[in-house]
Design a protein around this motif. Structure first.
Motif, PDB file in Angstrom:
ATOM      1  N   ASN A  31       1.334 -31.775 -27.161  1.00 34.49           N
ATOM      2  CA  ASN A  31       0.648 -32.183 -28.602  1.00 34.49           C
ATOM      3  C   ASN A  31       1.621 -32.251 -29.681  1.00 34.49           C
ATOM      4  O   ASN A  31       2.672 -31.327 -29.479  1.00 34.49           O
ATOM      5  N   ILE A  32       1.492 -33.060 -30.530  1.00 32.45           N
ATOM      6  CA  ILE A  32       2.384 -33.092 -31.809  1.00 32.45           C
ATOM      7  C   ILE A  32       1.834 -32.216 -32.765  1.00 32.45           C
ATOM      8  O   ILE A  32       0.946 -32.251 -33.493  1.00 32.45           O
ATOM      9  N   ASN A  33       2.400 -31.020 -32.691  1.00 30.00           N
ATOM     10  CA  ASN A  33       2.049 -29.972 -33.876  1.00 30.00           C
ATOM     11  C   ASN A  33       2.537 -30.014 -35.118  1.00 30.00           C
ATOM     12  O   ASN A  33       1.693 -29.650 -36.042  1.00 30.00           O
ATOM     13  N   GLU A  34       3.656 -30.866 -35.145  1.00 30.99           N
ATOM     14  CA  GLU A  34       4.183 -31.302 -36.551  1.00 30.99           C
ATOM     15  C   GLU A  34       4.961 -32.209 -36.587  1.00 30.99           C
ATOM     16  O   GLU A  34       5.435 -32.658 -35.388  1.00 30.99           O
ATOM     17  N   PRO A  35       5.321 -33.165 -37.617  1.00 33.76           N
ATOM     18  CA  PRO A  35       6.173 -34.273 -37.440  1.00 33.76           C
ATOM     19  C   PRO A  35       7.615 -33.729 -37.169  1.00 33.76           C
ATOM     20  O   PRO A  35       7.975 -32.650 -37.335  1.00 33.76           O
ATOM     21  N   ILE A  36       8.194 -34.671 -36.095  1.00 37.83           N
ATOM     22  CA  ILE A  36       9.502 -34.418 -35.610  1.00 37.83           C
ATOM     23  C   ILE A  36      10.298 -35.346 -36.447  1.00 37.83           C
ATOM     24  O   ILE A  36      10.540 -36.590 -36.291  1.00 37.83           O
ATOM     25  N   LEU A  37      11.109 -34.730 -37.220  1.00 34.58           N
ATOM     26  CA  LEU A  37      12.139 -35.567 -38.092  1.00 34.58           C
ATOM     27  C   LEU A  37      13.688 -35.133 -37.578  1.00 34.58           C
ATOM     28  O   LEU A  37      13.826 -34.326 -36.585  1.00 34.58           O
ATOM     29  N   GLY A  38      14.381 -36.099 -38.156  1.00 38.36           N
ATOM     30  CA  GLY A  38      15.837 -35.888 -37.752  1.00 38.36           C
ATOM     31  C   GLY A  38      16.288 -36.695 -36.436  1.00 38.36           C
ATOM     32  O   GLY A  38      17.490 -36.646 -36.141  1.00 38.36           O
ATOM     33  N   GLY A  39      15.429 -37.394 -35.894  1.00 30.13           N
ATOM     34  CA  GLY A  39      15.749 -38.153 -34.818  1.00 30.13           C
ATOM     35  C   GLY A  39      16.256 -37.652 -33.472  1.00 30.13           C
ATOM     36  O   GLY A  39      16.877 -38.165 -32.704  1.00 30.13           O
ATOM     37  N   ARG A  40      15.690 -36.393 -33.523  1.00 25.69           N
ATOM     38  CA  ARG A  40      16.078 -35.589 -32.045  1.00 25.69           C
ATOM     39  C   ARG A  40      14.754 -35.187 -31.395  1.00 25.69           C
ATOM     40  O   ARG A  40      13.757 -34.919 -32.145  1.00 25.69           O
ATOM     41  N   ALA A  41      14.858 -35.220 -30.201  1.00 25.00           N
ATOM     42  CA  ALA A  41      13.620 -34.611 -29.241  1.00 25.00           C
ATOM     43  C   ALA A  41      14.129 -34.283 -28.070  1.00 25.00           C
ATOM     44  O   ALA A  41      15.493 -34.354 -27.648  1.00 25.00           O
ATOM     45  N   GLN A  42      13.322 -33.747 -27.088  1.00 26.03           N
ATOM     46  CA  GLN A  42      13.627 -33.030 -25.970  1.00 26.03           C
ATOM     47  C   GLN A  42      12.640 -33.607 -24.981  1.00 26.03           C
ATOM     48  O   GLN A  42      11.330 -33.722 -24.961  1.00 26.03           O
ATOM     49  N   ILE A  43      13.311 -33.850 -23.858  1.00 25.53           N
ATOM     50  CA  ILE A  43      12.584 -34.245 -22.600  1.00 25.53           C
ATOM     51  C   ILE A  43      12.483 -33.046 -21.421  1.00 25.53           C
ATOM     52  O   ILE A  43      13.561 -32.658 -21.000  1.00 25.53           O
ATOM     53  N   SER A  44      11.423 -32.575 -21.352  1.00 25.37           N
ATOM     54  CA  SER A  44      11.518 -31.672 -20.003  1.00 25.37           C
ATOM     55  C   SER A  44      10.191 -32.106 -19.155  1.00 25.37           C
ATOM     56  O   SER A  44       9.526 -33.188 -19.099  1.00 25.37           O
ATOM     57  N   GLY A  45      10.557 -31.241 -18.163  1.00 21.87           N
ATOM     58  CA  GLY A  45       9.746 -31.417 -16.803  1.00 21.87           C
ATOM     59  C   GLY A  45      10.138 -30.554 -15.665  1.00 21.87           C
ATOM     60  O   GLY A  45      11.295 -29.803 -15.982  1.00 21.87           O
ATOM     61  N   ASN A  46       9.668 -30.640 -14.420  1.00 19.69           N
ATOM     62  CA  ASN A  46      10.346 -29.744 -13.370  1.00 19.69           C
ATOM     63  C   ASN A  46      11.495 -30.305 -12.725  1.00 19.69           C
ATOM     64  O   ASN A  46      11.596 -30.745 -11.820  1.00 19.69           O
ATOM     65  N   PHE A  47      12.475 -30.237 -13.563  1.00 19.39           N
ATOM     66  CA  PHE A  47      14.010 -30.755 -13.326  1.00 19.39           C
ATOM     67  C   PHE A  47      14.608 -29.738 -12.868  1.00 19.39           C
ATOM     68  O   PHE A  47      14.610 -28.624 -13.173  1.00 19.39           O
ATOM     69  N   THR A  48      15.717 -29.986 -11.903  1.00 22.16           N
ATOM     70  CA  THR A  48      16.754 -29.165 -11.422  1.00 22.16           C
ATOM     71  C   THR A  48      17.984 -29.519 -12.407  1.00 22.16           C
ATOM     72  O   THR A  48      18.201 -30.633 -13.220  1.00 22.16           O
ATOM     73  N   ALA A  49      18.900 -28.905 -12.402  1.00 17.98           N
ATOM     74  CA  ALA A  49      20.005 -28.986 -13.304  1.00 17.98           C
ATOM     75  C   ALA A  49      20.813 -30.407 -12.939  1.00 17.98           C
ATOM     76  O   ALA A  49      21.367 -31.133 -13.819  1.00 17.98           O
TER      77      ALA A  49
END
Length: 532
Positions: free
Chosen positions: A314-332
């Motif tokens: 959910n977009i709780n607030e505007p995401i500024l600065g051009g940075r984001a994070q991709i998450s999921g059930n990943f291994t290293a």
């Protein structure tokens, strides 16, 4: 002839010894001797046929390129008509039968709509990429031309080659051979990589990242049956996610693609310590991402990778600065590979592995051994013939031959070139042909002596007259080598590289160096006659 300034001697010897020294790390690499770590160590890389490695052939689906172009055109047309002043209203937009069609609400907007669309379909202006027709007064139909499709596929394949090269470089491997074969195939050869699974994993990922708004009006029952509302599409959740096996309806247009990524790094979430990928957009992508999140606060948006939903936060607030994070059930390891794929860019088109094989190093080692034997036998035969035929001048030709091989290896090492099996053949050919120049020079000197010229005049005239024929012969060989390199594939190019570099080193050692040595001997000994 006898006048060689001291600075010229130092320059010639320095140049020769420097290139010869550059060959030592490559030669010592196959022995028990070790090259000092504090010194530069340029080495000649071995090709797939000598070092072993992985060979993979990839094939693209050209239909995907046409579908992507159609989608991009639809989005471009929508934006162009909506941003027109006053706004041009339209409806019934469809992309069926590989055509984009829509109907204007008013026939008075036909001319204005045409002016807005023409810049989108002109492309480069060199070829006609789209045909625009107006049917029934208000219906616009845009159709892709065959020339436009062929050009788009060609550009996609060229882009895919660059992405593949970046991904292989990210794996830490060196000197891959990446060749386009036909219209839709790419051959990838990576020397020294014996396990192709990691390579297939990297090259098989398209790494097409998308951020799309979730269609909150879609009924769960319809989504479960694969029915998407108008203007939306359904993507399945990725394996390992909590909602694996289900789908999610997202808005087809209006999202953000990962084309504007500038960086991607594997890291860990500071709250959960789970492996994640941190991504950074460029200025354009950061602005789009900020606008998307500002206009859709408290709404969910989906993070989609290669057609599968990783998460829908959910977009709780505007995401500024051009940075984001991709998450999921990943291994290293998965986050590390994903970061490489995203950083290198998305493949313009999906690539499927249609052929793979692994070449063991044993064949290459045997080829190197047999090649060295051939070079040794050829060198001994040439040396024996030259010394027996020309005496002291044959000894000079022999020393020049040794420096020729050393300098050839040194130049290839400095240029980080790759030596292939045909390249070894080029080495043997270079050795056989390296003394041709000395044969011409020595025979010319013999002729001058028979005509009664004095020793110094005969030697000087012999070098001067023979050099013309030497340069002419090597120019034609150089042209042939360049053509082989430009139009040949991997093995042929390997031969061409050795041939071209060998031409320069052969002429330098056989003409320039031997002339320097002969001049030094003549000036010191002042012989009244020579045996040649």
């Amino acid at each position: 002839m006898l006048e060689y300034p001291q600075w010229k001697k130092v320059m010639l010897w320095g140049f020769t010894l420097l290139l010869a020294a550059a060959a030592l790390p490559s030669l010592l690499g196959s022995t028990s001797l070790k090259w000092p770590d504090v010194l530069p160590s340029p080495t000649v890389n071995l090709g797939l046929d000598l070092a072993g490695g992985s060979h993979i052939m990839l094939e693209a689906n050209p239909e995907q390129v046409t579908e992507q172009r159609l989608e991009n055109m639809e989005e471009g047309v929508r934006d162009a008509l909506r941003s027109a002043e006053p706004r041009i209203r339209f409806g019934d937009m469809s992309t069926q039968n590989d055509q984009l069609s829509f109907i204007l609400d008013s026939d008075s907007d036909v001319d204005r709509a045409r002016e807005e669309i023409l810049p989108l379909i002109n492309g480069s202006g060199i070829i006609t990429e789209w045909n625009l027709d107006v049917v029934d007064e208000t219906r616009f139909v845009l159709t892709q031309t065959d020339e436009g499709v062929e050009n788009a596929v060609s550009q996609a394949m060229d882009g895919a080659i660059e992405v593949i090269r970046k991904r292989i470089d990210g794996l830490g491997t060196r000197e891959p051979t990446i060749i386009r074969q036909g219209d839709t195939r790419i051959v990838v050869q990576v020397p020294g990589l014996q396990d192709p699974d990691e390579l297939k994993e990297q090259l098989g990922k398209t790494a097409r990242l998308e951020f799309k708004l979730v269609d909150q009006n879609a009924l769960p029952s319809d989504v479960a049956q694969g029915i998407a509302p108008p203007g939306s599409q359904i993507f399945p959740y990725a394996e390992g996610t909590p909602r694996e096996g289900t789908g999610l309806a997202v808005r087809r247009l209006g999202g953000i693609k990962g084309d504007n990524l500038t960086d991607a790094n594997a890291s860990r979430d500071p709250n959960s310590n789970a492996p994640v990928v941190d991504i950074t957009f460029n200025a354009e992508g950061g602005a789009k991402f900020a606008t998307l999140t500002q206009q859709n606060v408290n709404k969910p948006f989906a993070i989609i990778l290669d057609g599968k939903v990783l998460s829908a936060p959910n977009i709780n607030e505007p995401i500024l600065g051009g940075r984001a994070q991709i998450s999921g059930n990943f291994t290293a390891d998965e986050t590390a590979q994903l970061a490489i794929s995203l950083k290198s860019g998305a493949l313009p088109v999906d690539l499927a592995v249609v052929e793979e094989r692994t070449v063991g190093p044993d064949l290459g080692a045997d080829s190197i051994k047999r090649g060295m034997i051939a070079m040794l036998i050829g060198s001994i035969a040439v040396i024996a013939l030259m010394v027996a035929s020309y005496g002291r001048f044959g000894v000079y030709a022999t020393i020049a031959l040794v420096f020729n091989v050393m300098m050839l290896l040194g130049i290839m090492a400095i240029a980080n070139s790759t030596l292939t099996l045909p390249g070894i053949a080029g080495f043997v050919l270079t050795i056989g042909a390296a003394v041709d120049a000395n044969v011409l020079i020595n025979e010319r000197i013999r002729e001058e002596r028979k005509r009664g010229r004095r020793v110094i005049a005969a030697v000087e005239n012999g070098y001067k007259e023979a050099s013309r024929a030497i340069y002419d012969a090597n120019v034609t060989n150089f042209i042939a080598g360049v053509l082989l390199f430009l139009f040949g594939s991997g093995p042929i190019r390997g031969f061409a590289v050795v041939l071209i570099v060998g031409l320069f080193t052969s002429v330098f050692t056989a003409v320039t160096l031997t002339r320097l040595w002969v001049a030094g001997w003549l000036r010191k000994s002042r012989p009244k006659d020579i045996t040649i």
